[in-house]
Each structure stands twice: as C-alpha cells, then as structure tokens.
Design a protein around this motif. Structure first.
Motif, PDB file in Angstrom:
ATOM      1  N   THR A  68       2.307  25.425  32.015  1.00  0.00           N
ATOM      2  CA  THR A  68       3.091  24.745  30.976  1.00  0.00           C
ATOM      3  C   THR A  68       4.540  24.645  31.430  1.00  0.00           C
ATOM      4  O   THR A  68       5.104  25.594  31.967  1.00  0.00           O
ATOM      5  CB  THR A  68       3.012  25.492  29.634  1.00  0.00           C
ATOM      6  OG1 THR A  68       3.465  26.836  29.803  1.00  0.00           O
ATOM      7  CG2 THR A  68       1.585  25.498  29.117  1.00  0.00           C
ATOM      8  N   GLY A  89     -14.020  25.513  28.976  1.00  0.00           N
ATOM      9  CA  GLY A  89     -13.437  26.818  29.274  1.00  0.00           C
ATOM     10  C   GLY A  89     -13.975  27.381  30.581  1.00  0.00           C
ATOM     11  O   GLY A  89     -14.786  26.763  31.275  1.00  0.00           O
ATOM     12  N   ARG A  91      -2.660  13.665  24.769  1.00  0.00           N
ATOM     13  CA  ARG A  91      -3.257  14.989  24.546  1.00  0.00           C
ATOM     14  C   ARG A  91      -3.098  15.865  25.795  1.00  0.00           C
ATOM     15  O   ARG A  91      -2.777  17.043  25.710  1.00  0.00           O
ATOM     16  CB  ARG A  91      -4.730  14.859  24.167  1.00  0.00           C
ATOM     17  CG  ARG A  91      -4.943  14.433  22.735  1.00  0.00           C
ATOM     18  CD  ARG A  91      -6.408  14.293  22.396  1.00  0.00           C
ATOM     19  NE  ARG A  91      -7.140  15.551  22.424  1.00  0.00           N
ATOM     20  CZ  ARG A  91      -7.172  16.433  21.425  1.00  0.00           C
ATOM     21  NH1 ARG A  91      -6.487  16.212  20.313  1.00  0.00           N
ATOM     22  NH2 ARG A  91      -7.898  17.533  21.521  1.00  0.00           N
ATOM     23  N   PRO A 117     -15.087  28.243  23.855  1.00  0.00           N
ATOM     24  CA  PRO A 117     -15.511  27.125  24.699  1.00  0.00           C
ATOM     25  C   PRO A 117     -16.912  27.347  25.257  1.00  0.00           C
ATOM     26  O   PRO A 117     -17.398  28.481  25.347  1.00  0.00           O
ATOM     27  CB  PRO A 117     -14.457  27.113  25.824  1.00  0.00           C
ATOM     28  CG  PRO A 117     -13.273  27.815  25.260  1.00  0.00           C
ATOM     29  CD  PRO A 117     -13.812  28.846  24.318  1.00  0.00           C
ATOM     30  N   GLU A 165     -10.883  21.942  28.389  1.00  0.00           N
ATOM     31  CA  GLU A 165     -10.604  22.715  27.182  1.00  0.00           C
ATOM     32  C   GLU A 165     -11.894  23.035  26.432  1.00  0.00           C
ATOM     33  O   GLU A 165     -12.068  24.149  25.923  1.00  0.00           O
ATOM     34  CB  GLU A 165      -9.653  21.934  26.265  1.00  0.00           C
ATOM     35  CG  GLU A 165      -8.276  21.697  26.837  1.00  0.00           C
ATOM     36  CD  GLU A 165      -7.482  22.974  26.965  1.00  0.00           C
ATOM     37  OE1 GLU A 165      -7.433  23.754  25.987  1.00  0.00           O
ATOM     38  OE2 GLU A 165      -6.916  23.219  28.053  1.00  0.00           O
ATOM     39  N   LEU A 166     -12.793  22.065  26.343  1.00  0.00           N
ATOM     40  CA  LEU A 166     -14.039  22.272  25.611  1.00  0.00           C
ATOM     41  C   LEU A 166     -14.988  23.226  26.340  1.00  0.00           C
ATOM     42  O   LEU A 166     -15.723  23.986  25.706  1.00  0.00           O
ATOM     43  CB  LEU A 166     -14.748  20.931  25.404  1.00  0.00           C
ATOM     44  CG  LEU A 166     -14.063  19.930  24.465  1.00  0.00           C
ATOM     45  CD1 LEU A 166     -14.725  18.566  24.573  1.00  0.00           C
ATOM     46  CD2 LEU A 166     -14.086  20.430  23.031  1.00  0.00           C
ATOM     47  N   ASP A 185      -9.568  16.659  31.519  1.00  0.00           N
ATOM     48  CA  ASP A 185      -8.720  17.705  30.945  1.00  0.00           C
ATOM     49  C   ASP A 185      -9.230  18.137  29.579  1.00  0.00           C
ATOM     50  O   ASP A 185      -9.233  19.325  29.245  1.00  0.00           O
ATOM     51  CB  ASP A 185      -7.275  17.199  30.833  1.00  0.00           C
ATOM     52  CG  ASP A 185      -6.276  18.323  30.699  1.00  0.00           C
ATOM     53  OD1 ASP A 185      -6.091  19.068  31.675  1.00  0.00           O
ATOM     54  OD2 ASP A 185      -5.690  18.481  29.603  1.00  0.00           O
ATOM     55  N   GLU A 186      -9.680  17.174  28.795  1.00  0.00           N
ATOM     56  CA  GLU A 186     -10.258  17.483  27.477  1.00  0.00           C
ATOM     57  C   GLU A 186     -11.515  18.330  27.654  1.00  0.00           C
ATOM     58  O   GLU A 186     -11.734  19.315  26.928  1.00  0.00           O
ATOM     59  CB  GLU A 186     -10.588  16.191  26.735  1.00  0.00           C
ATOM     60  CG  GLU A 186     -11.006  16.382  25.302  1.00  0.00           C
ATOM     61  CD  GLU A 186      -9.857  16.721  24.366  1.00  0.00           C
ATOM     62  OE1 GLU A 186     -10.116  17.326  23.300  1.00  0.00           O
ATOM     63  OE2 GLU A 186      -8.698  16.389  24.708  1.00  0.00           O
ATOM     64  N   ARG A 241      -3.891  23.855  36.451  1.00  0.00           N
ATOM     65  CA  ARG A 241      -4.056  22.965  35.296  1.00  0.00           C
ATOM     66  C   ARG A 241      -3.476  23.555  34.034  1.00  0.00           C
ATOM     67  O   ARG A 241      -3.033  22.829  33.136  1.00  0.00           O
ATOM     68  CB  ARG A 241      -5.552  22.664  35.092  1.00  0.00           C
ATOM     69  CG  ARG A 241      -5.821  21.582  34.054  1.00  0.00           C
ATOM     70  CD  ARG A 241      -7.268  21.572  33.633  1.00  0.00           C
ATOM     71  NE  ARG A 241      -7.592  22.701  32.793  1.00  0.00           N
ATOM     72  CZ  ARG A 241      -7.364  22.760  31.471  1.00  0.00           C
ATOM     73  NH1 ARG A 241      -6.783  21.745  30.855  1.00  0.00           N
ATOM     74  NH2 ARG A 241      -7.708  23.822  30.772  1.00  0.00           N
ATOM     75  N   ARG A 242      -3.448  24.867  33.935  1.00  0.00           N
ATOM     76  CA  ARG A 242      -2.983  25.505  32.708  1.00  0.00           C
ATOM     77  C   ARG A 242      -1.487  25.782  32.706  1.00  0.00           C
ATOM     78  O   ARG A 242      -0.966  26.389  31.777  1.00  0.00           O
ATOM     79  CB  ARG A 242      -3.761  26.801  32.491  1.00  0.00           C
ATOM     80  CG  ARG A 242      -5.228  26.570  32.142  1.00  0.00           C
ATOM     81  CD  ARG A 242      -6.036  27.835  32.163  1.00  0.00           C
ATOM     82  NE  ARG A 242      -6.161  28.381  33.515  1.00  0.00           N
ATOM     83  CZ  ARG A 242      -6.924  29.401  33.846  1.00  0.00           C
ATOM     84  NH1 ARG A 242      -7.633  30.011  32.919  1.00  0.00           N
ATOM     85  NH2 ARG A 242      -6.995  29.830  35.088  1.00  0.00           N
ATOM     86  N   ARG A 252      -0.484  19.322  26.118  1.00  0.00           N
ATOM     87  CA  ARG A 252      -0.933  20.649  26.582  1.00  0.00           C
ATOM     88  C   ARG A 252       0.001  21.179  27.662  1.00  0.00           C
ATOM     89  O   ARG A 252       0.179  22.390  27.797  1.00  0.00           O
ATOM     90  CB  ARG A 252      -2.350  20.569  27.142  1.00  0.00           C
ATOM     91  CG  ARG A 252      -3.410  20.273  26.117  1.00  0.00           C
ATOM     92  CD  ARG A 252      -4.808  20.423  26.710  1.00  0.00           C
ATOM     93  NE  ARG A 252      -5.776  19.847  25.792  1.00  0.00           N
ATOM     94  CZ  ARG A 252      -6.372  18.676  25.956  1.00  0.00           C
ATOM     95  NH1 ARG A 252      -6.125  17.969  27.041  1.00  0.00           N
ATOM     96  NH2 ARG A 252      -7.232  18.232  25.061  1.00  0.00           N
ATOM     97  N   ARG A 253       0.570  20.268  28.461  1.00  0.00           N
ATOM     98  CA  ARG A 253       1.453  20.711  29.536  1.00  0.00           C
ATOM     99  C   ARG A 253       2.813  21.138  29.022  1.00  0.00           C
ATOM    100  O   ARG A 253       3.574  21.768  29.750  1.00  0.00           O
ATOM    101  CB  ARG A 253       1.639  19.586  30.570  1.00  0.00           C
ATOM    102  CG  ARG A 253       0.386  19.098  31.233  1.00  0.00           C
ATOM    103  CD  ARG A 253      -0.337  20.181  32.017  1.00  0.00           C
ATOM    104  NE  ARG A 253      -1.435  19.644  32.807  1.00  0.00           N
ATOM    105  CZ  ARG A 253      -2.657  19.460  32.369  1.00  0.00           C
ATOM    106  NH1 ARG A 253      -2.969  19.783  31.113  1.00  0.00           N
ATOM    107  NH2 ARG A 253      -3.603  18.974  33.139  1.00  0.00           N
TER     108      ARG A 253
END
Length: 761
Positions: free
Chosen positions: A549, A475, A567, A342, A472-473, A468-469, A546-547, A571-572
């Motif tokens: 799961t 990092g 998407r 990222p 991820e991009l 959120d996207e 946010r991370r 991720r969740r």
C-alpha cells in the motif's frame, strides 16, 4: 508588472555565470563526497551484524544521493528573487548549502516554502519581491536572462492571463519536442503552483482541458510531496499511474530531473506481479470487464468451484474405497463459507471437516476388520467395542495418512480446489458454460460472447483488475509458510540467546565500554530483518508485492479508468491520499467516467476536492478554435481552455486523394524542421500505415488512445470521420487527437469532411 526584458547590463550575464559556476562546483564536491562514501561502504566486507546493517544503510543512502545529484545537472539554477529588503535568493532543482560558513542556502529548492514567491508573486501582490529573474542555461553556461519588475506603477501590467515569467514560459513552449516530456519547474504558473502544493491528505481532483499542464502538475506534485512529507512517504512510496507504456516512457525523465528517483511509474495493467498484460481486448470486451457487475460475476465464479457430489463421491484409500455423501459435503461447505474467509483460506475448514468424516469412516472399518471372527466379549455399561484397540493416537495417525494420500487430496481438490487468480480467470473466460453459470442474468449472451477467448490467450490490461479482484476473493493459505517462518525465527532467537548467555558468563569477553550484550542481540535480530529489505528501494519492493500500500497515489488520465480499475487502485492506497488528474471531455474508454462524482462516490462519497486548470499552454489558439467544434459535439456546455499563444500557422484539411499519405507526411516532417510529427488514426489502420510510411525517429504512428497525454510539434489526424464513428465516444477521441499539436495540425479525411471542422483551411 512591467514587460519582461533582456538585462541592459551585459555584466549581469557574467555575474550570474560566476554564481552558477560556484553552484556547480558545490554540486561536484557533494557528488565526489557521496561517491567516496559509497565506494568505502561497498569495499567493507564481513564484520558484525550491526556493521553489515550500517554498511547496507550507507550504500542505499549514498546511492540515492548520487542519483539525485546527477539527475539535476541540467538547469540546476533557473531563478533569482531580489527582495525589497535587499536580500537575494537563488532558486533551483535542489537545495545547496554553504557548509564551510554559516550553512546559509546557496541555492533554494523550488519546493521549499521560501521559494513560493518565485511562482506566486505578482505586481498586485509582490510578496516583498522587487525583481524576479529567470536564468536560462545550456549545460553549465548561462545563455539568457529574463527579468520581471514587480512594480504597479509600470504602464504595462502584463498578459491578461496573469502569466509569470512570460518570456521564459513562451520560450519553453516554442521549444521543439524531443519525444520525452520536459519538466516545467522553471515556469510553473500560479494556478499550477497552488495545486502542486495542496495538502497531502484526501482526494484532490485536478480537472483541466488539453495543454493545461495536468501531467506536469501531477509529476511536480509528486516531487513536492516527497520533499515536504518525506518521513510519511519514504517507506510507503508514491505510485504514479499512467494510461499506457508509451506515456510512461514519455514522462520517465521528469521526476529524476526534479531530484526524485524512488517513485513507481506504472499502468494499471502492470500492477499485478508476474503478469504481463500485452494482449488487446475488443472495445466491447474491455467495457464489460470494467463494469462493477464483474464483482458479482467473479464471486459467483469462485462459489461455482466449491462443489458437492450429486450423490456419493468415492475416495480410494488403503486398498479400499471410502464414501463422501452429498449431505456431509454440504455441511462442510456451509461451515467453510460461514467463516467468510477467502476461498483458499476457507478451504482448510472444508478439508478438515471431510478428513474428519473420512477418518471416522476408516477407523470404523478398521475396527470391524480387527474384531471380525473374534468371540464376543461381554462389555460393561458405557464401553465400546474396539475402544482399547484404536485410541486417539491411532485415529490421529489414520487421519494423517488420509491427509497425505494423493488420491484423497485429489478427491477433495475436485470439490474445493486450491486456485490461483490466473487459473480461475483462464478457466472462466475459456469455457462459455462456466461464464454463463457465473454471470447468470447479469450479462447478455452477446456480452458473454465478447469475453470468451482461447485458454492460451495473452493477458490484457482489462484482465488485471479482474485478477486483482480474484486475488482478494481467493486469498492465500499461508499456514505452512507462516509455520516455517516462525520456526526460523525461533531458531534465530535461540541462537541469539545462546550468544547472550555465553557473553554474560564470560566477563573477560564483555567490556561494557566497548560492547554491550544487548547490542549483540539487537543487531542480530535487526540485521536479519533489514538485510533483505535494504537491497531494494521502496518502489522496487512495491512493484513485486501485490499487497503493498502506497503513501500517495497519483493517476493521470483518470477519467479513462473503469470501476474495476478503481477497485484495484483503492486497494493500493487505503489512506485515500490521492491526486487524480484528467478531463472528462476527453474520456474515450467505454468504461470510463462521465463525471468525477460518479467515479468517486463508491469510495469516498462526496469527500473530495476539485481544482481546475484553465490556461492552455501547449496548443496554439488557431488549433483550439478548430478543436472547439469537436468539443461542442461532446457537450455544448463545455468550454475549451484559453490558449496563451498563437502559432501563426492555421490548421489545414484535405481529402486523402489530393496526394499520397507518404507525400503528405514527408512534407510535414520537413515543415517540422527537426521537430516531432505524429499520425493519429483509427486503431484499425495502424498496421497498414506502418507498412506504408517510412521509419523515422521523429515520426510516431499512434491510435488516439495511445496518444493521450502526449504532445508533438506537428500532428496529422487521419480519417477523422472513422474516429467519430468508431465508438460512442468518438467525438471525445477526435477532440483528443486535434489537441496534441504544439505548432502544426493537418486533417486528412478519406470519405467526407466533418461539419465541425470545415473551418480548417
């Protein structure tokens, strides 16, 4: 199945009252015990690390148990099964056991396998049940009993829809609405029960028309899964996603009433910690933001921030100027991108490359300065001038100075900045030229224009999947944080090992029967990890991370979500253990789904299973007959679910000019006789309506989108022609609006009556 009847023997009521009173005494005793334990745990102070950990665990355990016991106060026991064998079982909201005797169940949890006959037994398949009794209570008092005799020899086999507990069900359906959703635990029907108890793994899609109980089934499924798979789900939790905050408030008490208090309820717009999505997009902007093409737009927006100079970038350092040429920067950028990390993580590679180049340049200049004016000294073969003056340590020091220089770091940040999702998205949507560069030919000029907004604008729900996207991009470069954490852990380990050495050396301190050295060490390390975690529930920790799961994901009104929403949700829940409920005939969002397969194929292909709810428990047949006209305009192949009841009140339609809206609403509030009334209208009319109509706690003024999943005793649909014309899915929206009422429906048009609704009186 014989018709339901009130028990002939008044003594039945008294007998059931005695047993229900016994259950409440047991509930009170358990609550008192949990309160004593909690008070004792909270009163403990200090102690060893192990004692502190045990105190924290006890506090959490008894707090959760108290919340559970308090939440089931109303309707604790609601059913009884009498079996052919002579055995009798009582069914309720949670299990209670006779701990003074042989630990026999006094009350069976509705989720237990042994309770299934209460929901599934029929005259054709009685499952050993002779009689099913529904027990209705008010507070702790038994007020009514409804019996079903499961006997094939009876002349009347019951309702043609195969309803179980018909009298109890209809009584619940006729009850006035309060503005909060009620659970259906006492009246779950067979088709609902099969869905609630479906297996945990995989993606389960529940398709159901208006009033079929989709939301209630989804929430009861959450409670069932937490009961049945407690070990798998306790640490990761269950996430329930609803369409809006109004809906979450409406359903907020259902799970606690079922004994579950640790589920996270959220909208998609609430799933990015630190962001409050209170703004509103235009319909066009929300649709564009929801497209899958935004993945590429955002990726290019990140790449656009990884720049190289047109020619040379001058970098001030130590009263001089260093230079970074385009070729050097391109090489560093290529190497950083080749890592496929990222943006913020790959930045370190880019910065390291350029710091090396700058350090080499600075060292060379320093060597020249040092040797300027010095007589030339003959060198042996292989020797380099200045090699003995600037050794590896000197060069490392120069590089460190460069890395600490604010001016150097500012120059490097201008090429490859450290970014947050919020900063990048604000920059992108606030600058038309940036958006044009990132979008390329993927968006038209009009589509780009719909996205542009002032930099200080409030976040909207459609922004959250984009953030959120970007997270991820981009990092997070946590190198420094990780180093600090490892340093703390080393210090803690060293401290624990020091304690261990002292204890091992002093035999008088260590008595193996009282205390083992390994206990001290384990307790120190374990307490440090657990102390912070025990302060929050899994749902509370998940809301901040946010991370995080989840063990299972439940989505209501799933047809409304955009590809970008999905998407985020995928991720969740990487395990793809999901329950998705909705109705594609009610899709109103421009970026919503037209079919379940289209929605899910990018993530699970065809590996999902479909279950359907076919019976409408909410909407009277008279209203559904009218709504069928709107449904036919959505898709002529679609069929409305069959209603279980008639209200005897035909829906009506009139022009607004016949009377003022204020007078019409006042009349509907009187007709509701204490129940709730909603005025559903195009979103553009809401502000004016709030000025025109009086405030009343029983009256709700909502746009159609806000009304999804809700129900009211009476509904007024204002300006249906504007609702239909307001979007490409206007007939879907009107179908939703027409099916929110449980008793009365009125339609007030402003220009002309719609052809499919002319049947209204």
């Amino acid at each position: 199945m014989s018709p339901e009847r009130e028990p002939d023997n008044a003594g039945d009521l008294a007998g059931e009252q005695d047993y229900v009173s016994l259950l409440y005494r047991k509930l009170d005793a358990e609550r008192e015990f949990a309160q004593r334990r909690l008070t004792g745990a909270l009163g403990q102070a200090g102690g060893t690390p192990q004692a502190r950990t045990e105190r924290d665990v006890a506090t959490t355990t008894y707090s959760e148990r108290l919340a559970q016991l308090s939440s089931v106060e109303q309707g604790l026991c609601f059913g009884r099964l009498d079996f052919d064998s002579g055995e009798t079982t009582y069914v309720g909201r949670l299990g209670l056991f006779d701990e003074d005797g042989d630990y026999e169940p006094l009350l069976l949890d509705w989720r237990a396998p042994a309770a299934r006959p209460f929901y599934l037994a029929t005259a054709a398949s009685p499952e050993g049940v002779r009689r099913r009794r529904h027990i209705r209570t008010l507070s702790r008092r038994v007020v009514a009993l409804d019996d079903e005799i499961l006997d094939l020899r009876a002349a009347d086999q019951g309702h043609d829809l195969g309803l179980a507990g018909e009298a109890a069900l209809l009584a619940a359906l006729e009850r006035r609405r309060t503005g909060e959703m009620s659970d259906i635990v006492a009246t779950i029907q067979a088709e609902q029960d099969r869905i609630i108890r479906d297996e945990l793994s995989g993606v389960l899609v529940v398709q159901g028309g208006p009033g079929t109980g989709k939301t209630a089934v989804a929430l009861h499924r959450a409670a069932y899964l937490l009961y049945t798979y407690r070990q798998q789900l306790a640490t990761r939790g269950v996430l329930v996603v609803g369409p809006n905050s109004t809906f979450l408030r409406y359903i907020g008490q259902v799970l606690p009433s079922l004994g579950e208090t640790g589920v996270l309820l959220s909208t998609v717009g609430q799933l990015f910690p630190g962001v409050r999505a209170t703004g509103a997009d235009t319909r066009e902007a929300a649709e564009v933001k929801g497209r899958r093409t935004m993945i590429e737009v955002l990726a290019d927006a990140v790449a656009d921030r990884q720049q190289v100079p047109d020619d040379v970038l001058e970098v001030e350092f130590d009263d001089g100027v260093l230079e970074l040429d385009r070729a050097t920067c391109e090489q560093a950028r290529a190497r950083a991108r080749a890592t496929l990390r990222p943006h913020n993580v790959a930045r370190r590679v880019f910065v390291d490359q350029l710091l090396d180049a700058l350090a080499e340049q600075a060292s060379g200049r320093l060597e020249v300065d040092l040797f300027e004016g010095v007589p030339e000294i003959p060198l042996d073969e292989g020797e380099t001038a200045g090699a003995e003056v600037l050794d590896a340590g000197d060069r490392a020091d120069i590089r460190a100075e460069l890395a600490a220089s604010d001016k150097v770091l500012a120059a490097l940040d201008s090429l490859w900045p450290r970014l947050t999702p919020q900063r990048l998205l604000r920059d992108l949507l606030g600058a038309p030229e940036r958006l044009k560069s990132a979008a390329g030919g993927r968006l038209t000029e009009a589509e780009r224009a719909s996205l542009v907004r002032p930099p200080k604008s409030r976040w909207t729900p459609a922004d959250v999947p984009l953030l959120d996207e970007l997270a991820e991009l981009l990092g997070e470069d946590d190198t420094e944080e990780r180093a600090a954490r490892e340093r703390r852990e080393r210090e803690e380990r060293a401290y624990a090992e020091g304690v261990l050495d002292i204890l091992d050396q002093d035999e008088e301190i260590v008595d193996e029967e009282i205390l083992r050295v390994s206990d001290i060490l384990d307790a120190e390390l374990f307490a440090e990890r657990q102390q912070r975690r025990s302060e929050l529930t899994a749902a509370e920790r998940a809301a901040r991370d946010r991370r995080w799961t989840f063990g299972h994901l439940i989505v209501d009104e799933a047809q409304e979500l955009s590809p970008m929403d999905w998407r985020l949700l995928m991720r969740r829940c990487p395990s793809r253990s999901m329950t998705l409920v909705g109705d594609v005939a009610q899709t109103g969002a421009a970026a919503g789904a037209s079919s379940w397969g289209e929605m899910l194929s990018p993530y699970v292909e065809d590996r999902w299973r479909l279950r359907e709810l076919t019976v409408n428990y909410r909407t009277p047949a008279e209203i559904m007959d009218l709504a069928a006209g709107a449904l036919a305009n959505v898709d002529p192949r679609l069929r409305a679910p069959a209603s279980v009841r008639e209200s005897g009140i035909p829906p009506w339609q009139r022009p607004l000019g016949d009377a003022s809206l204020r007078e019409i609403v006042a009349g509907e509030l009187r007709a509701a006789d204490g129940g709730t009334v909603a005025v559903l209208c195009p979103a553009g009319r809401l502000a004016a309506l709030r000025e025109e109509l009086p405030e009343d706690e029983r009256l709700s003024l909502l746009g159609v989108e806000e009304a999804k999943g809700l129900e009211f005793d009476g509904v007024l649909v204002l300006a249906p022609e504007e609702i239909v014309a307001g979007s490409p899915r206007g007939w879907n929206d009107l179908y939703v609006a027409l099916t929110r009422a449980t008793r009365r429906l009125g339609v007030v048009y402003t220009e002309h009556a719609l052809e499919p609704l002319v049947g209204a009186g």
